[in-house]
Design a protein around this motif. Structure first.
Motif, PDB file in Angstrom:
ATOM      1  N   ARG A 123       0.825  -1.219   0.000  1.00 23.66           N
ATOM      2  CA  ARG A 123       0.000   0.000   0.000  1.00 23.66           C
ATOM      3  C   ARG A 123       0.854   1.262   0.000  1.00 23.66           C
ATOM      4  NH1 ARG A 123      -5.291  -1.080   2.235  1.00 23.66           N
ATOM      5  NH2 ARG A 123      -5.504  -3.297   2.615  1.00 23.66           N
ATOM      6  N   PHE A 124       0.302   2.296  -0.622  1.00 22.93           N
ATOM      7  CA  PHE A 124       0.933   3.609  -0.576  1.00 22.93           C
ATOM      8  C   PHE A 124      -0.103   4.658  -0.915  1.00 22.93           C
ATOM      9  CE2 PHE A 124       1.555   1.751  -4.738  1.00 22.93           C
ATOM     10  CZ  PHE A 124       1.281   2.774  -5.631  1.00 22.93           C
ATOM     11  N   GLU A 125       0.235   5.913  -0.661  1.00 25.05           N
ATOM     12  CA  GLU A 125      -0.632   7.036  -0.993  1.00 25.05           C
ATOM     13  C   GLU A 125       0.166   8.051  -1.777  1.00 25.05           C
ATOM     14  OE1 GLU A 125      -3.162   8.753   1.885  1.00 25.05           O
ATOM     15  OE2 GLU A 125      -3.602   6.831   2.830  1.00 25.05           O
ATOM     16  N   ARG A 126      -0.532   8.695  -2.713  1.00 27.20           N
ATOM     17  CA  ARG A 126       0.125   9.722  -3.518  1.00 27.20           C
ATOM     18  C   ARG A 126      -0.936  10.674  -4.051  1.00 27.20           C
ATOM     19  NH1 ARG A 126       4.160   8.850  -8.624  1.00 27.20           N
ATOM     20  NH2 ARG A 126       4.849  11.000  -8.720  1.00 27.20           N
ATOM     21  N   GLY A 127      -0.753  11.950  -3.794  1.00 24.22           N
ATOM     22  CA  GLY A 127      -1.658  12.962  -4.324  1.00 24.22           C
ATOM     23  C   GLY A 127      -3.102  12.786  -3.917  1.00 24.22           C
ATOM     24  N   GLY A 128      -3.372  12.330  -2.686  1.00 18.31           N
ATOM     25  CA  GLY A 128      -4.741  12.153  -2.228  1.00 18.31           C
ATOM     26  C   GLY A 128      -5.376  10.844  -2.651  1.00 18.31           C
ATOM     27  N   VAL A 129      -4.624  10.003  -3.358  1.00 17.63           N
ATOM     28  CA  VAL A 129      -5.134   8.715  -3.818  1.00 17.63           C
ATOM     29  C   VAL A 129      -4.479   7.605  -3.001  1.00 17.63           C
ATOM     30  CG1 VAL A 129      -5.210   7.114  -5.772  1.00 17.63           C
ATOM     31  CG2 VAL A 129      -5.549   9.561  -6.153  1.00 17.63           C
ATOM     32  N   SER A 130      -5.301   6.706  -2.498  1.00 15.97           N
ATOM     33  CA  SER A 130      -4.798   5.510  -1.817  1.00 15.97           C
ATOM     34  C   SER A 130      -4.653   4.420  -2.859  1.00 15.97           C
ATOM     35  CB  SER A 130      -5.780   5.056  -0.731  1.00 15.97           C
ATOM     36  OG  SER A 130      -5.893   6.037   0.258  1.00 15.97           O
ATOM     37  N   ALA A 131      -3.566   3.674  -2.779  1.00 18.29           N
ATOM     38  CA  ALA A 131      -3.309   2.630  -3.764  1.00 18.29           C
ATOM     39  C   ALA A 131      -2.821   1.369  -3.079  1.00 18.29           C
ATOM     40  CB  ALA A 131      -2.279   3.111  -4.779  1.00 18.29           C
ATOM     41  N   ALA A 132      -3.096   0.252  -3.741  1.00 23.65           N
ATOM     42  CA  ALA A 132      -2.607  -1.033  -3.268  1.00 23.65           C
ATOM     43  C   ALA A 132      -2.203  -1.851  -4.483  1.00 23.65           C
ATOM     44  CB  ALA A 132      -3.686  -1.761  -2.469  1.00 23.65           C
ATOM     45  N   ALA A 133      -0.951  -2.289  -4.491  1.00 21.33           N
ATOM     46  CA  ALA A 133      -0.460  -3.184  -5.539  1.00 21.33           C
ATOM     47  C   ALA A 133      -0.629  -4.602  -5.034  1.00 21.33           C
ATOM     48  CB  ALA A 133       1.001  -2.886  -5.853  1.00 21.33           C
ATOM     49  N   VAL A 134      -1.374  -5.415  -5.797  1.00 17.52           N
ATOM     50  CA  VAL A 134      -1.634  -6.803  -5.421  1.00 17.52           C
ATOM     51  C   VAL A 134      -1.350  -7.652  -6.655  1.00 17.52           C
ATOM     52  CG1 VAL A 134      -3.267  -8.433  -4.428  1.00 17.52           C
ATOM     53  CG2 VAL A 134      -3.499  -5.994  -3.915  1.00 17.52           C
ATOM     54  N   GLY A 135      -0.249  -8.368  -6.622  1.00 24.09           N
ATOM     55  CA  GLY A 135       0.125  -9.131  -7.817  1.00 24.09           C
ATOM     56  C   GLY A 135       0.290  -8.179  -8.994  1.00 24.09           C
TER      57      GLY A 135
ATOM     58  N   PHE B  96      -2.052  -6.357 -10.266  1.00 24.89           N
ATOM     59  CA  PHE B  96      -3.129  -5.366 -10.221  1.00 24.89           C
ATOM     60  C   PHE B  96      -2.727  -4.172  -9.365  1.00 24.89           C
ATOM     61  CE2 PHE B  96      -5.076  -9.545 -10.707  1.00 24.89           C
ATOM     62  CZ  PHE B  96      -5.857  -9.350 -11.838  1.00 24.89           C
ATOM     63  N   LEU B  97      -3.073  -2.975  -9.816  1.00 28.65           N
ATOM     64  CA  LEU B  97      -2.884  -1.763  -9.025  1.00 28.65           C
ATOM     65  C   LEU B  97      -4.259  -1.167  -8.784  1.00 28.65           C
ATOM     66  CD1 LEU B  97      -1.129   0.370  -7.666  1.00 28.65           C
ATOM     67  CD2 LEU B  97      -1.046   1.565  -9.868  1.00 28.65           C
ATOM     68  N   LEU B  98      -4.711  -1.222  -7.541  1.00 27.00           N
ATOM     69  CA  LEU B  98      -6.016  -0.707  -7.154  1.00 27.00           C
ATOM     70  C   LEU B  98      -5.846   0.706  -6.636  1.00 27.00           C
ATOM     71  CD1 LEU B  98      -7.006  -3.842  -5.061  1.00 27.00           C
ATOM     72  CD2 LEU B  98      -7.480  -3.430  -7.479  1.00 27.00           C
ATOM     73  N   THR B  99      -6.709   1.607  -7.069  1.00 28.22           N
ATOM     74  CA  THR B  99      -6.640   2.988  -6.601  1.00 28.22           C
ATOM     75  C   THR B  99      -8.023   3.457  -6.172  1.00 28.22           C
ATOM     76  OG1 THR B  99      -6.887   3.804  -8.865  1.00 28.22           O
ATOM     77  CG2 THR B  99      -4.649   3.622  -8.021  1.00 28.22           C
ATOM     78  N   SER B 100      -8.049   4.324  -5.173  1.00 29.62           N
ATOM     79  CA  SER B 100      -9.285   4.891  -4.661  1.00 29.62           C
ATOM     80  C   SER B 100      -8.992   6.283  -4.145  1.00 29.62           C
ATOM     81  CB  SER B 100      -9.835   4.005  -3.538  1.00 29.62           C
ATOM     82  OG  SER B 100     -11.073   4.487  -3.085  1.00 29.62           O
ATOM     83  N   GLY B 101      -9.919   7.191  -4.372  1.00 24.45           N
ATOM     84  CA  GLY B 101      -9.717   8.544  -3.891  1.00 24.45           C
ATOM     85  C   GLY B 101     -10.702   9.506  -4.508  1.00 24.45           C
ATOM     86  N   PRO B 102     -10.381  10.792  -4.462  1.00 24.10           N
ATOM     87  CA  PRO B 102     -11.274  11.816  -5.003  1.00 24.10           C
ATOM     88  C   PRO B 102     -11.516  11.596  -6.503  1.00 24.10           C
ATOM     89  CG  PRO B 102      -9.510  12.816  -3.714  1.00 24.10           C
ATOM     90  CD  PRO B 102      -9.175  11.371  -3.866  1.00 24.10           C
ATOM     91  N   GLU B 103     -12.752  11.798  -6.918  1.00 26.03           N
ATOM     92  CA  GLU B 103     -13.132  11.549  -8.321  1.00 26.03           C
ATOM     93  C   GLU B 103     -12.275  12.344  -9.301  1.00 26.03           C
ATOM     94  OE1 GLU B 103     -14.516   9.802 -11.489  1.00 26.03           O
ATOM     95  OE2 GLU B 103     -14.981   9.146  -9.454  1.00 26.03           O
ATOM     96  N   ALA B 104     -11.908  13.565  -8.950  1.00 24.23           N
ATOM     97  CA  ALA B 104     -11.079  14.367  -9.863  1.00 24.23           C
ATOM     98  C   ALA B 104      -9.733  13.689 -10.118  1.00 24.23           C
ATOM     99  CB  ALA B 104     -10.872  15.766  -9.292  1.00 24.23           C
ATOM    100  N   GLU B 105      -9.165  13.078  -9.088  1.00 22.71           N
ATOM    101  CA  GLU B 105      -7.889  12.363  -9.246  1.00 22.71           C
ATOM    102  C   GLU B 105      -8.079  11.072 -10.026  1.00 22.71           C
ATOM    103  OE1 GLU B 105      -4.875  13.429  -8.286  1.00 22.71           O
ATOM    104  OE2 GLU B 105      -5.730  15.270  -7.498  1.00 22.71           O
TER     105      GLU B 105
END
Length: 115
Positions: free
Chosen positions: A32-44, A46-55
């Motif tokens: 897991r990591f965060e960048r620019g208001g987006v939370s991310a998780a690299a799993v195998g 796949f790179l999952l991202t979640s955060g503000p809709e504009a980002e």
């Protein structure tokens, strides 16, 4: 330019249930990591991202992340082949990246793992 692999990018509304699903699916733990208001998780792969809709709107335009040995070499190869570099190369928490638009309009992130 040597391509080492690709990562599929997925924007999700709720990161936690998505992480649990992909950890179960791949058998790999999330990084897991965060960048620019987006939370991310690299799993195998796949790179999952979640955060503000504009980002996320910006992130959705990137089709995939392509791992390379050296982003500088990728920069040269891409520009010589006719791609337009729209961001980078810039340092990231795990290396460097750039964003390129291929002549067909596809947008890709290129990353290396130099620290």
């Amino acid at each position: 330019m040597v391509i080492l692999g690709t990562t599929l990018r997925i924007c999700v509304d709720d990161l936690e249930p998505a992480v649990r699903f992909y950890e179960r699916l791949t058998g790999a733990p999330a990084q897991r990591f965060e960048r620019g208001g987006v939370s991310a998780a690299a799993v195998g792969c796949f790179l999952l991202t979640s955060g503000p809709e504009a980002e996320l709107e910006v992130l959705r335009k990137v089709a995939a992340t392509i791992s390379v040995q050296d982003v500088e070499v990728a920069f040269t190869a891409l520009t010589e082949a006719g791609a337009k570099i729209v961001a980078g190369p810039v340092p990231t928490p795990v290396g460097r990246n750039l964003i390129a638009v291929h002549p067909d309009g596809s947008v890709f992130e290129y990353v290396d793992r130099r620290v």
